[in-house]
Write a protein that holds these residues in place. Structure first.
Motif, short mmCIF file in Angstrom:
data_model
loop_
_atom_site.label_atom_id
_atom_site.label_comp_id
_atom_site.label_asym_id
_atom_site.label_seq_id
_atom_site.Cartn_x
_atom_site.Cartn_y
_atom_site.Cartn_z
N ASP A 99 0.83 -1.21 0.00
CA ASP A 99 0.00 0.00 0.00
C ASP A 99 0.87 1.26 0.00
O ASP A 99 0.55 2.25 -0.68
CB ASP A 99 -0.94 0.02 1.21
CG ASP A 99 -2.18 -0.84 0.99
OD1 ASP A 99 -2.62 -0.97 -0.17
OD2 ASP A 99 -2.69 -1.39 1.98
N ARG A 173 -5.38 7.08 -6.32
CA ARG A 173 -6.16 6.36 -7.33
C ARG A 173 -6.92 7.30 -8.25
O ARG A 173 -7.41 6.88 -9.29
CB ARG A 173 -7.20 5.46 -6.64
CG ARG A 173 -6.59 4.47 -5.69
CD ARG A 173 -7.68 3.72 -4.94
NE ARG A 173 -7.09 2.72 -4.06
CZ ARG A 173 -7.79 1.84 -3.37
NH1 ARG A 173 -9.12 1.84 -3.46
NH2 ARG A 173 -7.19 0.96 -2.61
N ASP A 242 -2.29 -0.73 -5.73
CA ASP A 242 -1.67 -2.06 -5.71
C ASP A 242 -2.73 -3.13 -5.91
O ASP A 242 -3.91 -2.92 -5.63
CB ASP A 242 -0.85 -2.28 -4.43
CG ASP A 242 -1.73 -2.44 -3.20
OD1 ASP A 242 -2.71 -1.68 -3.06
OD2 ASP A 242 -1.44 -3.32 -2.38
N SER A 244 -4.25 -5.92 -4.62
CA SER A 244 -4.53 -6.82 -3.51
C SER A 244 -5.72 -7.71 -3.83
O SER A 244 -5.74 -8.87 -3.44
CB SER A 244 -4.77 -6.04 -2.23
OG SER A 244 -5.73 -5.03 -2.44
MG LIG Z 1 -4.07 -1.22 -1.58
#
Ligand SMILES: [Mg+2]
Length: 353
Positions: A99, A173, A242, A244
């Motif tokens: 993160d 983001r 990322d 995940s």
């Molecule tokens: Mg993340």
């Protein structure tokens, strides 16, 4: 982590010879001492570390603090029968560092809150701490403190990671624009294949090298810290996340936060070799596991097309981690998977609830 009694050498020697074999028998202060001995010296920017009521971290000039937290829960994220304690400790920190990588941050410290069943063997506790501590040391995020608690049920490893990033070079983001190119790092689907192999009870010694790499991708993910950092400073990246919960979920998150649509080219996806082998062997759809399978902990970038070359030049500074162009952000609409068969909605990612 606080225990005043620990300062005495006699006490340390006594705990060394202690016949305790479980964390319940060892007691809290002995456990804290074991953690302290396994984590080594703190970094100079940790001005107050393990042993006081709270930790202090000296701020970097012209930087902002980036904080994130995530936990691994026994029988939800891992099984002790399948995965070595060292890998569990590594992963608990790795998912947090991932993160920080997605924000373009430099790790500075981590905190560990460990909720443990009393019967946890002491050597498993030590190995778990070793796994966390070695990644912490390698990534510049020493353990600065935490907490130990008894669990009536599962083992829970809750980690908080603290990093630092330049305020105007912090990736989010939400900065993507229509026309931005989507790049993903590394290879996809490996972690999902690795989990599939564990669930199917595959014997490790029966797997080939490419399949064993999938197990490693699932158990010992490598956070893409350096790539996130150089990408943030390339000034080419408009958004980052990322992986995940899978690539499809990551594309959806970036599109939603940026207010755009997205097209992903099915033929361009860099799928992990062992994941393809495993899919063929187990009758699964390799493309779907690369898209929807979680826990690869790669990075997805939206890159301004005018600055594509700066991005690629930055990415080349991490020669071990390739980046692949997989699509672009579009004006609006449902994120889609584009192939010879036409446009299909991207699958949903892993849902926790
Ligand atoms: Mg993340």
């Amino acid at each position: 982590l606080s225990s005043e009694a620990l300062a005495k050498d006699d006490f340390l020697r006594m705990t060394d010879r202690s016949p305790a074999t479980t964390v319940g028998q060892a007691g809290e202060s002995a456990l804290i001492d074991r953690i302290r001995r396994r984590t080594g010296a703190a970094a100079p920017w940790i001005t107050i570390g393990i042993g006081d009521d709270a930790a202090a971290i000296a701020p970097d000039r012209n930087r902002q603090i980036i904080v994130t937290t995530d936990s691994l829960v026994e029988d939800v994220h891992f099984r002790r029968a399948w995965t070595a304690p060292r890998a569990i400790g590594h992963k608990a920190l790795a998912v947090n560092l991932s993160d920080l990588a997605a924000m373009g941050a430099t790790p500075r410290a981590c905190l560990l809150s460990l909720v443990m069943p009393e019967a946890l063997p002491l050597d498993e506790f030590d190995e778990l701490i070793d796994g966390l501590a070695s990644l912490a040391a390698a990534s510049g995020a020493p353990l600065a403190g935490g907490n130990l608690t008894r669990s009536p049920g599962p083992l829970v490893i809750d980690v908080t990671a603290v990093g630092s990033a330049h305020p105007r070079r912090t990736l989010t983001r939400g900065g993507g624009r229509p026309g931005d190119l989507l790049f993903v790092s590394g290879r996809l689907g490996g972690a999902a294949a690795g989990l599939g192999m564990l669930e199917a009870g595959e014997r490790r010694d029966a797997l080939d090298d490419s399949e064993r790499r999938c197990l490693e991708r699932f158990e010992m993910p490598a956070p893409r810290l350096r790539l996130g950092h150089v990408a943030a400073f390339s000034r080419a990246v408009t958004a980052c996340i990322d992986l995940s919960d899978g690539l499809a979920d990551a594309v959806r998150q970036i599109a939603a936060a940026s207010g755009t649509g997205a097209d992903v080219e099915a033929g361009s996806l860099p799928i992990e070799e062992g994941s393809v082998r495993w899919a063929n062997r187990s009758g699964r759809d390799g493309l779907m596991s690369a898209l929807a399978g979680g826990e690869d902990y790669e990075l997805l970038f939206a890159v301004s097309p005018r600055r594509r070359r700066s991005f690629l030049a930055a990415a080349r500074r991490c020669p071990d981690v390739p980046v692949t162009h997989i699509g672009q952000l579009t004006q609006d609409g449902e994120p889609a998977l584009v192939s010879a068969a036409g446009r299909l909605p991207l699958p949903a990612g892993f849902r926790h609830f």
